[in-house]
Design a protein around this motif. Structure first.
Motif, mmCIF file in Angstrom:
data_model
loop_
_atom_site.group_PDB
_atom_site.id
_atom_site.type_symbol
_atom_site.label_atom_id
_atom_site.label_comp_id
_atom_site.label_asym_id
_atom_site.label_seq_id
_atom_site.Cartn_x
_atom_site.Cartn_y
_atom_site.Cartn_z
ATOM 1 N N ALA A 170 -6.848 18.345 -13.435
ATOM 2 C CA ALA A 170 -7.410 17.388 -12.613
ATOM 3 C C ALA A 170 -8.027 16.169 -13.377
ATOM 4 O O ALA A 170 -7.965 15.030 -12.936
ATOM 5 C CB ALA A 170 -9.018 18.022 -11.883
ATOM 6 N N LYS A 171 -8.580 16.534 -14.701
ATOM 7 C CA LYS A 171 -8.961 15.750 -15.505
ATOM 8 C C LYS A 171 -8.043 14.323 -15.554
ATOM 9 O O LYS A 171 -8.398 13.201 -15.975
ATOM 10 C CB LYS A 171 -9.292 16.052 -16.832
ATOM 11 C CG LYS A 171 -9.849 15.342 -17.916
ATOM 12 C CD LYS A 171 -10.549 16.023 -18.899
ATOM 13 C CE LYS A 171 -11.404 14.979 -19.952
ATOM 14 N NZ LYS A 171 -11.853 15.695 -21.202
ATOM 15 N N ARG A 172 -6.419 14.820 -15.597
ATOM 16 C CA ARG A 172 -5.651 13.762 -15.836
ATOM 17 C C ARG A 172 -4.780 13.156 -14.693
ATOM 18 O O ARG A 172 -3.838 12.673 -14.677
ATOM 19 C CB ARG A 172 -4.561 14.125 -16.977
ATOM 20 C CG ARG A 172 -5.163 14.413 -18.193
ATOM 21 C CD ARG A 172 -5.420 13.251 -18.905
ATOM 22 N NE ARG A 172 -4.374 12.249 -19.367
ATOM 23 C CZ ARG A 172 -4.661 11.074 -19.873
ATOM 24 N NH1 ARG A 172 -5.882 10.507 -19.935
ATOM 25 N NH2 ARG A 172 -3.701 10.376 -19.855
ATOM 26 N N HIS A 173 -5.255 13.586 -13.494
ATOM 27 C CA HIS A 173 -4.559 13.642 -12.342
ATOM 28 C C HIS A 173 -4.270 11.938 -11.810
ATOM 29 O O HIS A 173 -3.187 11.909 -11.345
ATOM 30 C CB HIS A 173 -5.369 14.079 -11.119
ATOM 31 C CG HIS A 173 -4.649 13.997 -9.796
ATOM 32 N ND1 HIS A 173 -3.443 14.538 -9.449
ATOM 33 C CD2 HIS A 173 -4.986 13.376 -8.576
ATOM 34 C CE1 HIS A 173 -3.037 14.127 -8.392
ATOM 35 N NE2 HIS A 173 -3.983 13.510 -7.510
ATOM 36 N N ILE A 174 -5.454 11.065 -11.980
ATOM 37 C CA ILE A 174 -5.196 9.905 -11.521
ATOM 38 C C ILE A 174 -4.225 9.170 -12.476
ATOM 39 O O ILE A 174 -3.391 8.366 -11.964
ATOM 40 C CB ILE A 174 -6.779 8.977 -11.655
ATOM 41 C CG1 ILE A 174 -7.532 9.860 -10.522
ATOM 42 C CG2 ILE A 174 -6.499 7.725 -11.305
ATOM 43 C CD1 ILE A 174 -9.139 9.401 -10.539
ATOM 44 N N ASN B 134 0.829 -1.206 -0.096
ATOM 45 C CA ASN B 134 -0.007 0.212 -0.066
ATOM 46 C C ASN B 134 0.602 1.146 0.016
ATOM 47 O O ASN B 134 1.396 1.470 1.203
ATOM 48 C CB ASN B 134 -0.935 -0.046 1.224
ATOM 49 C CG ASN B 134 -2.061 0.891 0.909
ATOM 50 O OD1 ASN B 134 -2.055 1.624 -0.109
ATOM 51 N ND2 ASN B 134 -3.059 0.693 2.094
ATOM 52 N N ILE B 135 0.986 1.903 -1.151
ATOM 53 C CA ILE B 135 2.065 3.060 -1.317
ATOM 54 C C ILE B 135 1.578 4.222 -0.890
ATOM 55 O O ILE B 135 0.412 4.688 -1.299
ATOM 56 C CB ILE B 135 2.389 3.013 -3.033
ATOM 57 C CG1 ILE B 135 2.793 1.716 -3.330
ATOM 58 C CG2 ILE B 135 3.481 3.969 -2.956
ATOM 59 C CD1 ILE B 135 4.218 1.024 -2.514
ATOM 60 N N ASP B 136 2.199 5.102 -0.173
ATOM 61 C CA ASP B 136 1.932 6.598 0.199
ATOM 62 C C ASP B 136 2.800 7.341 -0.761
ATOM 63 O O ASP B 136 3.945 7.446 -0.690
ATOM 64 C CB ASP B 136 2.088 6.599 1.584
ATOM 65 C CG ASP B 136 1.858 8.080 2.183
ATOM 66 O OD1 ASP B 136 1.510 9.002 1.121
ATOM 67 O OD2 ASP B 136 1.650 8.489 3.254
ATOM 68 N N ILE C 27 0.573 -4.013 -6.031
ATOM 69 C CA ILE C 27 0.812 -2.532 -5.188
ATOM 70 C C ILE C 27 -0.547 -1.478 -5.655
ATOM 71 O O ILE C 27 -1.230 -1.804 -6.383
ATOM 72 C CB ILE C 27 1.892 -1.666 -6.250
ATOM 73 C CG1 ILE C 27 1.550 -1.560 -7.567
ATOM 74 C CG2 ILE C 27 3.232 -2.376 -5.513
ATOM 75 C CD1 ILE C 27 2.890 -0.658 -8.288
ATOM 76 N N ALA C 28 -0.796 -1.201 -4.237
ATOM 77 C CA ALA C 28 -2.118 -0.056 -4.305
ATOM 78 C C ALA C 28 -1.472 1.358 -4.124
ATOM 79 O O ALA C 28 -0.384 1.695 -3.454
ATOM 80 C CB ALA C 28 -2.836 -0.691 -3.055
ATOM 81 N N PHE C 29 -2.644 2.391 -4.712
ATOM 82 C CA PHE C 29 -2.120 3.815 -4.441
ATOM 83 C C PHE C 29 -3.316 4.503 -4.448
ATOM 84 O O PHE C 29 -4.282 3.777 -4.503
ATOM 85 C CB PHE C 29 -1.196 4.114 -5.528
ATOM 86 C CG PHE C 29 -2.017 4.559 -6.961
ATOM 87 C CD1 PHE C 29 -2.244 5.665 -7.346
ATOM 88 C CD2 PHE C 29 -2.377 3.338 -7.751
ATOM 89 C CE1 PHE C 29 -2.744 6.065 -8.483
ATOM 90 C CE2 PHE C 29 -3.115 3.648 -9.006
ATOM 91 C CZ PHE C 29 -3.286 4.911 -9.077
ATOM 92 N N ILE D 216 2.765 -6.069 -13.218
ATOM 93 C CA ILE D 216 2.258 -6.452 -11.852
ATOM 94 C C ILE D 216 0.818 -5.344 -11.607
ATOM 95 O O ILE D 216 0.669 -4.340 -12.057
ATOM 96 C CB ILE D 216 3.358 -5.530 -10.732
ATOM 97 C CG1 ILE D 216 2.706 -5.695 -9.334
ATOM 98 C CG2 ILE D 216 3.778 -4.194 -11.069
ATOM 99 C CD1 ILE D 216 3.950 -5.750 -8.663
ATOM 100 N N PRO D 217 -0.063 -6.235 -11.125
ATOM 101 C CA PRO D 217 -1.325 -5.797 -11.000
ATOM 102 C C PRO D 217 -1.454 -4.546 -10.165
ATOM 103 O O PRO D 217 -0.629 -4.487 -9.133
ATOM 104 C CB PRO D 217 -2.204 -6.804 -10.460
ATOM 105 C CG PRO D 217 -1.393 -8.092 -10.689
ATOM 106 C CD PRO D 217 0.139 -7.780 -10.703
ATOM 107 N N VAL D 218 -2.126 -3.385 -10.355
ATOM 108 C CA VAL D 218 -2.278 -2.125 -9.628
ATOM 109 C C VAL D 218 -3.759 -1.991 -8.871
ATOM 110 O O VAL D 218 -4.546 -2.223 -9.637
ATOM 111 C CB VAL D 218 -2.024 -0.940 -10.339
ATOM 112 C CG1 VAL D 218 -2.017 0.408 -9.584
ATOM 113 C CG2 VAL D 218 -0.398 -1.219 -10.802
ATOM 114 N N VAL D 219 -3.686 -1.621 -7.871
ATOM 115 C CA VAL D 219 -5.220 -1.559 -7.219
ATOM 116 C C VAL D 219 -5.017 0.123 -6.857
ATOM 117 O O VAL D 219 -4.196 0.668 -6.292
ATOM 118 C CB VAL D 219 -5.159 -2.289 -5.838
ATOM 119 C CG1 VAL D 219 -6.714 -1.850 -5.183
ATOM 120 C CG2 VAL D 219 -5.115 -3.681 -5.993
#
Length: 528
Positions: free
Chosen positions: A285-289, A236-238, A262-264, A307-310
């Motif tokens: 903001a539209k491209r922030h994620i 779980n990445i900060d 990995i999760a973010f 590697i799967p990402v959550v």
């Protein structure tokens, strides 16, 4: 295929060059009936003006054209095998084990599993947060008939019965003395779960680990693997903690065989200054994620690794007050993010409902900013629920795609999805404005569908069909709502469905009006 008379008039004039009145004048018969003169009598015109005014006010949103030109989309159905839509796994945050003891929450989880798909629920650290009663119960029995994990057993039975996985957020302490006590309690819990679950190979366990100390993280992983060999480990990445990023990178480099995902987190509100009137920030903001995803994969060195990402905690624009968060309808924005993230993100996180979200984020001024809730209160479904439900309905094969339209399926059964995603200051939503400024008009030309008779299902999710907040506020009182009112609000807060039939012999044109941040799905299915 015309959604209203305005669309018909516009299309008629585009093809004939005349309005219907001009057309009738030019081609009407020369035989006119003899007019009979009548004696003029006094009429109360004020009464008719009142009726006319009332009619105009009631139908203003449908009879006035959109300020934008009608957009024409020519759709050619091309079966390109390289373009496939992937459906997401869903992670539903519920706070603690005890949530699973409440019947209403169980009902919501079963509904989510059926309508959206549910991989696993996620609870906070049961050891560190103290959500498990570990007090030993004194008894003179050889085997006490009560034990500290009885509530845990009831929760596990529910998850196992419905084939729902269990996710646990772990926050191991860094001090040696605290860590030793922590792992001792964790070992007791895992041992009990191991001995309780009927078939551990059929029980999905997902472990989310904060990257605070490399060796302690590895010790926790080893402990979980000791009992559950197939436990799924997620880092779980900060993104705001450089030390955590360095630890995560080291773990991915030296112990990659033990890391499964990995999760973010990513929140569009984080980069918005709501006190500023500057508009470029909404374009960012539209491209922030996607930008956060790219930054994370680059910093961790996993950009080219499979590697799967959550995406665990995320949100679109909401404003920073309860009013703007409710008034700012954003189903189309959420849907656009789901389309843009496809093939990058493996799983999406939601909070089950507003009540749990607020309860476990009580220190935040407005907890809704830190995640997306599927339910409000009393089983009321928020637009995010319907948006994900729409996405699950979609076929996988992409036949056509542009910036605001995607077509999926095959030539004799296909879905056309049109959405609007306007990123603008949420404070604009609380100002009164006419409905005719809030929609766009489209003409969809389907060029090469198979000939035949089709059943057409048209689903609409917009501020008038599926927006819980608007209806809730309409029926809410200072003392809340009674059961009858709640049930009514939940019934009417639902996407609109229209069903029709159409014969396709050549190019077929379909006309629609799309409100701001709305989604519409038109499904064509050919009869055999």
């Amino acid at each position: 295929g015309f959604s209203n008379s305005t669309m018909l008039l516009k299309y008629f004039k585009a093809n004939t060059g005349l309005t219907p009145s001009q057309y009738r004048t030019r081609y009407q018969s020369e035989d006119h009936p003899t007019k009979i003169k009548k004696t003029t009598e006094f009429e109360n015109y004020q009464r008719y003006l009142y009726y006319l005014s009332s009619y105009i006010q009631q139908t203003l949103g449908t009879i006035i054209q959109s300020p934008d030109n009608q957009k024409v989309i020519d759709i050619t159905l091309e079966n390109n095998l390289s373009q496939q839509l992937s459906h997401y796994q869903h992670v539903i945050q519920i706070g603690s084990f005890d949530t699973l003891l409440i019947q209403r929450y169980r009902k919501q989880l079963i509904e989510v599993q059926h309508d959206l798909g549910l991989d696993h629920v996620l609870i906070k650290d049961p050891i560190l947060k103290g959500y498990i009663d570990r007090n030993v119960i004194e008894s003179d029995e050889m085997i006490p008939n009560m034990h500290p994990y009885m509530k845990v057993d009831e929760c596990l039975n529910f998850l196992y019965e419905h084939q729902i996985g269990l996710g646990i957020e772990m926050h191991p302490p860094t001090l040696p003395s605290q860590f030793e006590k922590y792992t001792k309690e964790l070992k007791c819990l895992l041992e009990h779960i191991y001995n309780t679950v009927p078939n551990r190979d059929c029980f999905k366990l997902v472990v989310y680990l904060k990257c605070n100390h490399t060796q302690k993280i590895l010790n926790v992983i080893t402990l979980f693997k000791q009992y559950f060999e197939f436990a799924h480990i997620v880092l779980n990445i900060d993104m705001d903690n450089m030390n955590a990023l360095a630890t995560a990178k080291k773990l991915l480099s030296e112990a990659s065989t033990n890391i499964d995902s990995i999760a973010f987190n990513a929140n569009q509100n984080d980069i918005i200054n709501f006190k500023s009137i500057e508009s470029k920030q909404y374009d960012l903001a539209k491209r922030h994620i996607i930008a956060q995803y790219n930054t994370m994969t680059r910093l961790l060195g996993v950009k080219d690794k499979n590697i799967p990402v959550v995406l665990l905690n995320w949100n679109t624009l909401t404003g920073n007050t309860h009013l703007t968060n409710g008034e700012y309808f954003r189903a189309g924005i959420i849907f656009e993010q789901l389309i843009d993230m496809n093939h990058r993100i493996h799983a999406i996180g939601y909070w089950l409902n507003h009540e749990l979200h607020h309860q476990y984020n009580a220190n935040d001024v407005i907890s809704e900013l830190n995640g997306i809730d599927l339910y409000h209160q009393f089983d009321g479904k928020r637009p995010a629920f319907f948006t994900s439900m729409f996405f699950k309905k979609l076929f996988k094969q992409v036949l056509f795609k542009n910036e605001d339209c995607i077509v999926l399926g095959c030539n004799d059964q296909f879905q056309i999805v049109v959405w609007d995603a306007e990123h603008y200051n949420p404070y604009y939503t609380i100002n009164e404005k006419s409905d005719y400024l809030l929609h766009k008009e489209y003409q969809l030309n389907i060029l090469n569908a198979d000939k035949g008779t089709y059943k057409v299902k048209h689903l609409t999710l917009d501020k008038n069909n599926g927006a819980l907040y608007q209806v809730w506020q309409q029926y809410n009182t200072r003392h809340g709502m009674d059961e009858e009112t709640i049930n009514y609000v939940n019934r009417v807060s639902y996407p609109k469905l229209d069903v029709s039939e159409v014969d396709i012999v050549d190019t077929v044109s379909y006309h629609l009006k799309l409100q701001t941040n709305a989604i519409q799905i038109i499904e064509f299915k050919k009869y055999f």
